[in-house]
Design a protein around this motif. Structure first.
Motif, PDB file in Angstrom:
ATOM      1  N   ASP A   1       4.506 -60.288  -6.737  1.00 44.68           N
ATOM      2  CA  ASP A   1       5.720 -59.543  -8.051  1.00 44.68           C
ATOM      3  C   ASP A   1       5.909 -58.422  -9.084  1.00 44.68           C
ATOM      4  N   ALA A   2       4.675 -58.437  -9.001  1.00 45.45           N
ATOM      5  CA  ALA A   2       4.205 -56.699 -10.193  1.00 45.45           C
ATOM      6  C   ALA A   2       5.510 -55.591  -9.635  1.00 45.45           C
ATOM      7  N   VAL A   3       5.637 -55.689  -8.035  1.00 46.21           N
ATOM      8  CA  VAL A   3       6.814 -54.439  -7.661  1.00 46.21           C
ATOM      9  C   VAL A   3       7.866 -54.574  -7.314  1.00 46.21           C
ATOM     10  N   LYS A   4       7.919 -55.924  -6.942  1.00 48.02           N
ATOM     11  CA  LYS A   4       9.818 -56.113  -7.018  1.00 48.02           C
ATOM     12  C   LYS A   4      10.706 -54.842  -7.213  1.00 48.02           C
ATOM     13  N   GLY A   5      11.514 -54.720  -6.483  1.00 48.61           N
ATOM     14  CA  GLY A   5      12.984 -54.596  -7.054  1.00 48.61           C
ATOM     15  C   GLY A   5      11.958 -53.012  -7.561  1.00 48.61           C
ATOM     16  N   ARG A   6      10.916 -52.401  -7.553  1.00 49.90           N
ATOM     17  CA  ARG A   6      10.422 -50.366  -7.919  1.00 49.90           C
ATOM     18  C   ARG A   6      10.089 -50.781  -6.662  1.00 49.90           C
ATOM     19  N   PHE A   7       9.397 -51.228  -5.942  1.00 47.24           N
ATOM     20  CA  PHE A   7       8.842 -50.615  -4.282  1.00 47.24           C
ATOM     21  C   PHE A   7       9.498 -51.061  -3.542  1.00 47.24           C
ATOM     22  N   THR A   8       9.874 -50.081  -1.956  1.00 46.09           N
ATOM     23  CA  THR A   8      10.115 -50.579  -1.038  1.00 46.09           C
ATOM     24  C   THR A   8       9.944 -50.054  -0.066  1.00 46.09           C
ATOM     25  N   ILE A   9       9.331 -51.144   1.102  1.00 46.85           N
ATOM     26  CA  ILE A   9       8.377 -50.697   2.573  1.00 46.85           C
ATOM     27  C   ILE A   9       9.137 -50.361   3.880  1.00 46.85           C
ATOM     28  N   SER A  10       9.689 -49.516   4.583  1.00 44.00           N
ATOM     29  CA  SER A  10       9.706 -49.175   5.179  1.00 44.00           C
ATOM     30  C   SER A  10       9.020 -49.197   6.519  1.00 44.00           C
ATOM     31  N   VAL A  11       9.291 -48.875   8.031  1.00 48.41           N
ATOM     32  CA  VAL A  11       8.540 -48.735   9.099  1.00 48.41           C
ATOM     33  C   VAL A  11       9.328 -47.604   9.877  1.00 48.41           C
ATOM     34  N   ASP A  12       9.886 -46.616  10.551  1.00 52.46           N
ATOM     35  CA  ASP A  12      10.005 -45.817  11.204  1.00 52.46           C
ATOM     36  C   ASP A  12       9.342 -45.573  12.858  1.00 52.46           C
ATOM     37  N   SER A  13      10.009 -46.312  13.160  1.00 52.48           N
ATOM     38  CA  SER A  13       9.356 -46.906  15.258  1.00 52.48           C
ATOM     39  C   SER A  13       9.161 -45.076  15.844  1.00 52.48           C
ATOM     40  N   ALA A  14      10.443 -44.578  15.244  1.00 53.04           N
ATOM     41  CA  ALA A  14      10.384 -43.271  16.144  1.00 53.04           C
ATOM     42  C   ALA A  14       9.230 -42.812  16.076  1.00 53.04           C
ATOM     43  N   TYR A  15       9.032 -42.173  14.609  1.00 51.17           N
ATOM     44  CA  TYR A  15       7.432 -41.499  14.217  1.00 51.17           C
ATOM     45  C   TYR A  15       6.361 -42.576  14.547  1.00 51.17           C
ATOM     46  N   ASN A  16       6.777 -43.649  14.714  1.00 49.66           N
ATOM     47  CA  ASN A  16       5.152 -44.266  14.229  1.00 49.66           C
ATOM     48  C   ASN A  16       4.496 -44.286  12.807  1.00 49.66           C
ATOM     49  N   THR A  17       4.817 -44.186  11.636  1.00 50.01           N
ATOM     50  CA  THR A  17       5.093 -44.112  10.621  1.00 50.01           C
ATOM     51  C   THR A  17       5.485 -45.876   9.743  1.00 50.01           C
ATOM     52  N   MET A  18       4.944 -45.939   9.002  1.00 48.98           N
ATOM     53  CA  MET A  18       5.015 -46.558   7.489  1.00 48.98           C
ATOM     54  C   MET A  18       5.143 -46.282   6.263  1.00 48.98           C
ATOM     55  N   TYR A  19       6.267 -46.780   5.741  1.00 49.53           N
ATOM     56  CA  TYR A  19       6.123 -45.755   4.262  1.00 49.53           C
ATOM     57  C   TYR A  19       5.960 -47.026   3.395  1.00 49.53           C
ATOM     58  N   LEU A  20       5.705 -46.358   2.307  1.00 51.01           N
ATOM     59  CA  LEU A  20       5.998 -47.925   0.308  1.00 51.01           C
ATOM     60  C   LEU A  20       6.790 -46.490  -0.007  1.00 51.01           C
ATOM     61  N   GLN A  21       8.096 -47.136  -1.203  1.00 52.43           N
ATOM     62  CA  GLN A  21       8.778 -45.900  -1.450  1.00 52.43           C
ATOM     63  C   GLN A  21       8.991 -46.159  -3.415  1.00 52.43           C
ATOM     64  N   MET A  22       7.902 -45.961  -3.904  1.00 52.41           N
ATOM     65  CA  MET A  22       7.546 -45.897  -4.816  1.00 52.41           C
ATOM     66  C   MET A  22       8.601 -46.002  -5.952  1.00 52.41           C
ATOM     67  N   ASN A  23       8.940 -46.389  -6.614  1.00 52.30           N
ATOM     68  CA  ASN A  23      10.555 -46.129  -7.738  1.00 52.30           C
ATOM     69  C   ASN A  23       9.038 -46.639  -9.373  1.00 52.30           C
ATOM     70  N   SER A  24       9.711 -45.530 -10.435  1.00 54.35           N
ATOM     71  CA  SER A  24      10.105 -46.883 -11.584  1.00 54.35           C
ATOM     72  C   SER A  24       8.337 -46.932 -12.350  1.00 54.35           C
ATOM     73  N   LEU A  25       7.342 -46.124 -11.487  1.00 52.99           N
ATOM     74  CA  LEU A  25       6.141 -46.111 -11.633  1.00 52.99           C
ATOM     75  C   LEU A  25       5.635 -46.242 -13.174  1.00 52.99           C
ATOM     76  N   ARG A  26       4.150 -47.284 -13.179  1.00 56.90           N
ATOM     77  CA  ARG A  26       3.999 -47.379 -13.948  1.00 56.90           C
ATOM     78  C   ARG A  26       2.511 -47.841 -14.967  1.00 56.90           C
ATOM     79  N   PRO A  27       1.983 -47.473 -15.336  1.00 55.02           N
ATOM     80  CA  PRO A  27       0.526 -47.273 -15.412  1.00 55.02           C
ATOM     81  C   PRO A  27      -0.371 -48.214 -14.707  1.00 55.02           C
ATOM     82  N   GLU A  28       0.011 -49.348 -15.096  1.00 52.13           N
ATOM     83  CA  GLU A  28      -0.754 -50.071 -13.894  1.00 52.13           C
ATOM     84  C   GLU A  28      -0.530 -50.363 -12.211  1.00 52.13           C
ATOM     85  N   ASP A  29       0.390 -49.126 -11.916  1.00 52.06           N
ATOM     86  CA  ASP A  29       0.036 -49.385 -10.226  1.00 52.06           C
ATOM     87  C   ASP A  29      -0.876 -48.226 -10.549  1.00 52.06           C
ATOM     88  N   THR A  30      -1.687 -47.522 -10.775  1.00 50.24           N
ATOM     89  CA  THR A  30      -2.464 -46.738 -10.726  1.00 50.24           C
ATOM     90  C   THR A  30      -3.303 -47.243  -9.979  1.00 50.24           C
TER      91      THR A  30
END
Length: 129
Positions: free
Chosen positions: A62-91
């Motif tokens: 709940d704390a990250v909904k609307g701000r973070f996005t998870i994704s996977v690129d199978s071609a590169y066998n890599t997972m990502y976490l895009q984090m926007n509107s970061l807050r001190p409590e995300d530390t």
């Protein structure tokens, strides 16, 4: 056993963005339920976001909904976490994890750890002005 290496952490001001990467070797991410967990100083580890590469289930705390996005690129066998509107409590230290238990209960997704989890070494995210 798949090896996981996280990168992309750092120091960012509140409101800023970071993109974390989790590169996998020795195996494919395509057959795992995978996710990101974090641990802040003095706090318990918590799930941030998880997804299944085979089922249509995605989990966000709940704390990250609307701000973070998870994704996977199978071609590169890599997972990502895009984090926007970061807050001190995300530390905290962010870890990528495979073999999470990701399921939907009455339409509500849940992501929990199991005894089969495989962890990366973690990457530090600090949100501070």
């Amino acid at each position: 056993q798949v090896q996981l290496v996280e990168s992309g952490g750092g120091l960012v001001q509140p409101g800023g963005s970071l993109r974390l990467s989790c590169s996998a070797s020795g195996g494919t991410l395509d057959y795992y339920a995978i996710g990101w967990f974090r641990q802040a100083p003095g706090k318990t580890r918590e799930g941030v976001s998880c997804l299944s590469t085979t089922d249509d289930i995605t989990y966000y705390a709940d704390a990250v909904k609307g701000r973070f996005t998870i994704s996977v690129d199978s071609a590169y066998n890599t997972m990502y976490l895009q984090m926007n509107s970061l807050r001190p409590e995300d530390t905290g230290v962010y870890y990528c994890v495979t073999d999470v238990d990701l399921y939907s209960d009455s339409g509500e997704p849940h992501c929990i750890l199991t005894r089969y989890n495989n962890w990366g070494q973690g990457t530090q995210v600090t949100v501070s002005s």
